[in-house]
Design a protein around this motif. Structure first.
Motif, mmCIF file in Angstrom:
data_model
loop_
_atom_site.group_PDB
_atom_site.id
_atom_site.type_symbol
_atom_site.label_atom_id
_atom_site.label_comp_id
_atom_site.label_asym_id
_atom_site.label_seq_id
_atom_site.Cartn_x
_atom_site.Cartn_y
_atom_site.Cartn_z
ATOM 1 N N LYS A 135 0.810 -1.218 0.000
ATOM 2 C CA LYS A 135 0.000 0.000 0.000
ATOM 3 C C LYS A 135 0.845 1.270 0.000
ATOM 4 C CE LYS A 135 -4.390 -1.236 0.144
ATOM 5 N NZ LYS A 135 -5.373 -0.761 -0.857
ATOM 6 N N VAL A 136 1.924 1.313 0.775
ATOM 7 C CA VAL A 136 2.620 2.585 0.979
ATOM 8 C C VAL A 136 4.092 2.557 0.592
ATOM 9 C CG1 VAL A 136 1.018 3.163 2.843
ATOM 10 C CG2 VAL A 136 3.204 2.108 3.403
ATOM 11 N N GLY A 137 4.640 1.398 0.233
ATOM 12 C CA GLY A 137 6.055 1.322 -0.109
ATOM 13 C C GLY A 137 6.350 1.915 -1.477
ATOM 14 N N SER A 138 7.570 2.423 -1.653
ATOM 15 C CA SER A 138 8.007 2.920 -2.958
ATOM 16 C C SER A 138 8.244 1.738 -3.904
ATOM 17 C CB SER A 138 9.306 3.716 -2.798
ATOM 18 O OG SER A 138 10.358 2.848 -2.360
ATOM 19 N N ALA A 139 8.429 2.055 -5.183
ATOM 20 C CA ALA A 139 8.701 1.003 -6.163
ATOM 21 C C ALA A 139 9.960 0.231 -5.794
ATOM 22 C CB ALA A 139 8.830 1.608 -7.557
ATOM 23 N N GLU A 140 10.973 0.956 -5.301
ATOM 24 C CA GLU A 140 12.217 0.306 -4.909
ATOM 25 C C GLU A 140 12.007 -0.602 -3.700
ATOM 26 O OE1 GLU A 140 11.805 3.543 -5.426
ATOM 27 O OE2 GLU A 140 12.918 3.822 -7.303
ATOM 28 N N MET A 141 11.215 -0.155 -2.739
ATOM 29 C CA MET A 141 10.913 -0.975 -1.569
ATOM 30 C C MET A 141 10.163 -2.236 -1.958
ATOM 31 S SD MET A 141 9.701 1.874 1.227
ATOM 32 C CE MET A 141 10.863 2.908 2.111
ATOM 33 N N LEU A 188 -3.133 -1.827 10.505
ATOM 34 C CA LEU A 188 -3.778 -2.318 11.708
ATOM 35 C C LEU A 188 -5.062 -3.105 11.460
ATOM 36 C CD1 LEU A 188 -3.731 -2.302 14.841
ATOM 37 C CD2 LEU A 188 -5.064 -0.192 14.723
ATOM 38 N N ALA A 189 -6.067 -2.465 10.891
ATOM 39 C CA ALA A 189 -7.378 -3.107 10.766
ATOM 40 C C ALA A 189 -7.345 -4.325 9.838
ATOM 41 C CB ALA A 189 -8.425 -2.094 10.300
ATOM 42 N N PRO A 190 -6.718 -4.249 8.656
ATOM 43 C CA PRO A 190 -6.672 -5.446 7.804
ATOM 44 C C PRO A 190 -5.926 -6.605 8.455
ATOM 45 C CG PRO A 190 -6.170 -3.490 6.511
ATOM 46 C CD PRO A 190 -6.168 -3.066 7.953
ATOM 47 N N ALA A 191 -4.805 -6.318 9.140
ATOM 48 C CA ALA A 191 -4.045 -7.397 9.786
ATOM 49 C C ALA A 191 -4.838 -7.993 10.935
ATOM 50 C CB ALA A 191 -2.698 -6.873 10.278
ATOM 51 N N ARG A 192 -5.520 -7.133 11.699
ATOM 52 C CA ARG A 192 -6.364 -7.610 12.798
ATOM 53 C C ARG A 192 -7.479 -8.508 12.250
ATOM 54 N NH1 ARG A 192 -8.650 -2.590 15.454
ATOM 55 N NH2 ARG A 192 -6.598 -2.448 16.427
ATOM 56 N N LEU A 193 -8.075 -8.092 11.136
ATOM 57 C CA LEU A 193 -9.173 -8.870 10.555
ATOM 58 C C LEU A 193 -8.671 -10.188 9.983
ATOM 59 C CD1 LEU A 193 -12.196 -8.916 9.939
ATOM 60 C CD2 LEU A 193 -11.671 -7.849 7.738
ATOM 61 N N CYS A 204 -16.996 -6.550 8.455
ATOM 62 C CA CYS A 204 -15.832 -5.678 8.596
ATOM 63 C C CYS A 204 -15.051 -5.603 7.280
ATOM 64 C CB CYS A 204 -14.939 -6.178 9.728
ATOM 65 S SG CYS A 204 -13.550 -5.084 10.104
ATOM 66 N N ALA A 205 -14.934 -6.725 6.593
ATOM 67 C CA ALA A 205 -14.241 -6.727 5.297
ATOM 68 C C ALA A 205 -14.915 -5.771 4.323
ATOM 69 C CB ALA A 205 -14.211 -8.144 4.728
ATOM 70 N N ASP A 206 -16.239 -5.768 4.314
ATOM 71 C CA ASP A 206 -16.967 -4.868 3.416
ATOM 72 C C ASP A 206 -16.704 -3.411 3.767
ATOM 73 O OD1 ASP A 206 -18.041 -6.975 1.995
ATOM 74 O OD2 ASP A 206 -19.940 -7.000 3.117
ATOM 75 N N VAL A 207 -16.586 -3.093 5.056
ATOM 76 C CA VAL A 207 -16.269 -1.733 5.475
ATOM 77 C C VAL A 207 -14.889 -1.336 4.951
ATOM 78 C CG1 VAL A 207 -15.764 -0.244 7.457
ATOM 79 C CG2 VAL A 207 -17.765 -1.755 7.506
ATOM 80 N N LEU A 208 -13.907 -2.215 5.116
ATOM 81 C CA LEU A 208 -12.557 -1.917 4.641
ATOM 82 C C LEU A 208 -12.526 -1.761 3.123
ATOM 83 C CD1 LEU A 208 -10.385 -4.284 6.874
ATOM 84 C CD2 LEU A 208 -10.823 -1.851 7.177
ATOM 85 N N GLY A 236 -12.677 1.612 1.492
ATOM 86 C CA GLY A 236 -11.525 2.491 1.615
ATOM 87 C C GLY A 236 -11.386 3.106 2.988
ATOM 88 N N ALA A 237 -12.344 2.828 3.881
ATOM 89 C CA ALA A 237 -12.274 3.349 5.245
ATOM 90 C C ALA A 237 -11.200 2.618 6.042
ATOM 91 C CB ALA A 237 -13.629 3.200 5.929
ATOM 92 N N TYR A 238 -10.648 3.285 7.069
ATOM 93 C CA TYR A 238 -9.691 2.634 7.954
ATOM 94 C C TYR A 238 -10.355 1.487 8.715
ATOM 95 C CZ TYR A 238 -5.757 5.901 7.463
ATOM 96 O OH TYR A 238 -4.688 6.620 6.987
#
Length: 394
Positions: A109-115, A248-253, A311-315, A318-320
């Motif tokens: 989600k947030v890493g650069s192309a190099e990462m 946080l939320a996706p890993a928790r789910l 909860c999956a549908d909420v995520l 695009g919501a946190y």
């Protein structure tokens, strides 16, 4: 596929992938549950490598990540990860286990192309495991359920950052090839990607814990003057908690998903036992005390499944999903604890032996009620939100 799971509203691609994962886990992975390479700190690395190679050959390695790097929706991911959890070894073989699954999601989600090329690609390919370094030892007064208590520090030195501190309960640190480290700078929390092992990161000990399914176990770690290039920081200084929220939320789910699969299997074993075992002139299932426990299991399984998909549908909007994932974590972990406990109880003496995985599932779920935030912390957080919402309405 499991008769207790509902596929209505699920995409065809998710049903197909989930079906392949379930067949692989049931036919190929489950026989490894008696492998001698299983120990108190998780499966040995040789077993991890063997299982992942089998997953690769079966075409179910990282099944939630599609060609080109696209990710299944959270609803689709749930269908797949639940099936991978039918064995404690399933998430390892399918590369959907914690903490790797959550770490892959974050970097994607947030890493650069190099990462992504350097750190994410070998994780998706199952070539490297990872660890997430946030929690700190209680005896130091460091971060646990309250990450704001973080004591580990990072200071900029030219084009590098220097990190110092101690971490605890670091799942998979022993044997990991990629690390995500959180530390505090003058601007706030920061998050770094690092190669492992590194001589500046020393494992003090691997802790003896109630659970035993995760490779590398859970370690206490000292970080002593670790130098990290500035371009290995995720985002900007002070944005560490922001990125922690992304994970946080996706890993928790996903924990809820995998352990729901494990409890489905434990209930299957207990149901089979109750329908075969005779006592006092009839099968155990015909004794109300046992039959009612299995009926209650069926109810809790369905409620856990519905909460997980909600909860999956909420995520997927695009919501946190912070509030929704807290509610789901509480409801599902507590329901799964009841299911695991009843499954042991239905089987009597057999339920507390290692002859089946029911005993292990009970231990793993007991730990899950604490991992990713204890039930009480989530309830406290929800209560604070209830108060804020009330105050705004006045």
């Amino acid at each position: 596929m499991s008769s207790l799971l509902d596929n209505s509203g699920m995409s065809e691609r998710a049903i197909e992938i989930a079906g392949r994962v379930e067949r692989f886990v049931r036919e190929t992975v489950i026989p490894f549950e008696r492998d001698p390479r299983l120990g108190p700190h998780g499966p040995e690395e040789s077993l991890v490598i063997e299982l992942k190679e089998l997953g690769r050959k079966a075409g179910v390695l990282s099944p939630h990540i599609l060609e080109g790097g696209d990710h299944l929706t959270q609803r689709e991911t749930a269908a797949v990860l639940i099936r991978s959890g039918l064995s404690p070894l399933g998430p390892i073989a399918c590369n959907t286990a914690a903490p790797d699954e959550g770490n892959m999601f974050l970097i994607g989600k947030v890493g650069s192309a190099e990462m992504k090329e350097r750190f994410l690609a070998p994780m998706v390919q199952g070539r490297k495991r990872s660890a997430f370094f946030m929690t700190e030892p209680a005896e130091d007064g460091g971060a646990g359920s309250d990450p704001m208590m973080m004591l580990s520090t990072c200071e900029q030195d030219g084009n590098h950052w220097v990190i110092n501190g101690r971490k605890a309960y670091i799942t998979g640190a022993d044997g990991a090839g990629v690390g995500i480290i959180m530390a505090k700078s003058g601007d706030g929390a920061c998050m770094f990607l690092v190669d492992l092992p590194d001589p500046a990161i020393r494992i003090e000990r691997v802790m003896d814990t109630i659970d035993s399914s995760m490779p590398g176990g859970h370690a206490v770690v000292t970080i002593d003057n670790l130098r990290v290039p500035a371009d290995q920081m995720l985002g900007q200084p002070g944005e560490g908690f922001k990125y922690a929220q992304v994970r946080l939320a996706p890993a928790r789910l996903s924990h809820c998903m995998r352990w729901l699969g494990a409890c489905l299997r434990a209930n299957e074993i207990a149901t089979d036992y109750a329908n075969r075992r005779m006592a006092f002139g009839k099968k155990l299932i015909d004794h109300e005390g046992v039959g009612f426990m299995l009926a209650e299991n069926r109810i809790d399984l369905k409620q856990a499944e519905l909460m997980t998909y909600w909860c999956a549908d909420v995520l997927d909007t695009g919501a946190y999903g912070t509030t929704e994932s807290s509610m789901t974590k509480v409801a599902v972990s507590e329901a799964l604890m009841r299911i695991a406990d009843r499954s042991v109880q239905c089987m009597g003496g057999q339920g507390v032996t290692a002859d089946t995985i029911v005993e292990q599932v009970f231990r793993e779920i007991r730990a899950f009620r604490i991992y990713d935030g204890p039930t009480e912390v989530h309830k406290w957080s929800l209560a604070k939100k209830i108060k804020r919402d009330w105050e705004r309405s006045q």
